[in-house]
Design a protein around this motif. Structure first.
Motif, PDB file in Angstrom:
ATOM      1  N   LEU A   8       0.833  -1.203   0.000  1.00  0.00           N
ATOM      2  CA  LEU A   8       0.000   0.000   0.000  1.00  0.00           C
ATOM      3  C   LEU A   8       0.869   1.254   0.000  1.00  0.00           C
ATOM      4  O   LEU A   8       0.566   2.228  -0.690  1.00  0.00           O
ATOM      5  N   MET A   9       1.967   1.217   0.762  1.00  0.00           N
ATOM      6  CA  MET A   9       2.894   2.356   0.797  1.00  0.00           C
ATOM      7  C   MET A   9       3.425   2.647  -0.607  1.00  0.00           C
ATOM      8  O   MET A   9       3.433   3.799  -1.045  1.00  0.00           O
ATOM      9  N   ALA A  10       3.861   1.612  -1.291  1.00  0.00           N
ATOM     10  CA  ALA A  10       4.447   1.786  -2.623  1.00  0.00           C
ATOM     11  C   ALA A  10       3.410   2.272  -3.627  1.00  0.00           C
ATOM     12  O   ALA A  10       3.679   3.186  -4.416  1.00  0.00           O
ATOM     13  N   ARG A  11       2.248   1.688  -3.597  1.00  0.00           N
ATOM     14  CA  ARG A  11       1.219   2.050  -4.579  1.00  0.00           C
ATOM     15  C   ARG A  11       0.644   3.437  -4.343  1.00  0.00           C
ATOM     16  O   ARG A  11       0.213   4.102  -5.288  1.00  0.00           O
ATOM     17  N   LEU A  12       0.640   3.879  -3.090  1.00  0.00           N
ATOM     18  CA  LEU A  12       0.024   5.162  -2.755  1.00  0.00           C
ATOM     19  C   LEU A  12       1.042   6.239  -2.412  1.00  0.00           C
ATOM     20  O   LEU A  12       0.666   7.338  -2.015  1.00  0.00           O
ATOM     21  N   ASP A  13       2.324   5.919  -2.552  1.00  0.00           N
ATOM     22  CA  ASP A  13       3.399   6.869  -2.283  1.00  0.00           C
ATOM     23  C   ASP A  13       3.248   7.496  -0.896  1.00  0.00           C
ATOM     24  O   ASP A  13       3.192   8.712  -0.745  1.00  0.00           O
ATOM     25  N   ALA A  14       3.155   6.617   0.110  1.00  0.00           N
ATOM     26  CA  ALA A  14       2.964   7.077   1.486  1.00  0.00           C
ATOM     27  C   ALA A  14       4.051   6.465   2.369  1.00  0.00           C
ATOM     28  O   ALA A  14       4.545   5.380   2.098  1.00  0.00           O
ATOM     29  N   MET A  52       0.795   5.522   6.394  1.00  0.00           N
ATOM     30  CA  MET A  52      -0.076   4.442   5.942  1.00  0.00           C
ATOM     31  C   MET A  52      -0.646   3.682   7.128  1.00  0.00           C
ATOM     32  O   MET A  52      -1.832   3.344   7.146  1.00  0.00           O
ATOM     33  N   SER A  53       0.166   3.446   8.144  1.00  0.00           N
ATOM     34  CA  SER A  53      -0.308   2.745   9.339  1.00  0.00           C
ATOM     35  C   SER A  53      -1.405   3.536  10.053  1.00  0.00           C
ATOM     36  O   SER A  53      -2.389   2.956  10.519  1.00  0.00           O
ATOM     37  N   ARG A  54      -1.242   4.839  10.123  1.00  0.00           N
ATOM     38  CA  ARG A  54      -2.290   5.677  10.747  1.00  0.00           C
ATOM     39  C   ARG A  54      -3.593   5.587   9.960  1.00  0.00           C
ATOM     40  O   ARG A  54      -4.674   5.461  10.534  1.00  0.00           O
ATOM     41  N   HIS A  55      -3.487   5.663   8.636  1.00  0.00           N
ATOM     42  CA  HIS A  55      -4.687   5.560   7.795  1.00  0.00           C
ATOM     43  C   HIS A  55      -5.372   4.205   7.981  1.00  0.00           C
ATOM     44  O   HIS A  55      -6.598   4.125   8.099  1.00  0.00           O
TER      45      HIS A  55
END
Length: 95
Positions: A31-37, A42-45
């Motif tokens: 998710l981090m890689a795909r959403l550039d986060a 990302m963990s907070r989201h």
């Protein structure tokens, strides 16, 4: 319902939810890689979405994997489906 609306308010969370809604289990790293986060962002989201009951998580070694909550009430799942479909249509109009 308030927690769900809060969870889908943020564009990054909606994007992550769209990935999870298509099926399968996805680790935070993906998710981090795909959403550039960043990992912390990302963990907070994902915590917001987990607390709202939209997703389930599972620890896998150093990563946490998330998936759509299959026990979400059908009427709430329909709301998520509608929001994601509307966003998808809106993005296609812009492109």
């Amino acid at each position: 319902m308030q927690a769900i609306l809060t969870a889908i308010l943020d564009p990054t969370r909606r994007a992550a939810l769209a990935i999870l809604w298509r099926g399968g289990e996805h680790c935070v790293c993906e998710l981090m890689a795909r959403l550039d986060a960043t990992q912390s962002r990302m963990s907070r989201h994902m915590k917001v979405m987990r607390d709202a009951g939209l997703v389930l998580d599972r620890r896998d070694a150093q990563w946490v994997r998330y998936r759509r909550n299959p026990h979400l009430a059908p009427e709430l799942a329909a709301v998520i489906d509608a929001v994601l479909a509307a966003e998808d249509r809106s993005e296609r109009k812009v492109a």
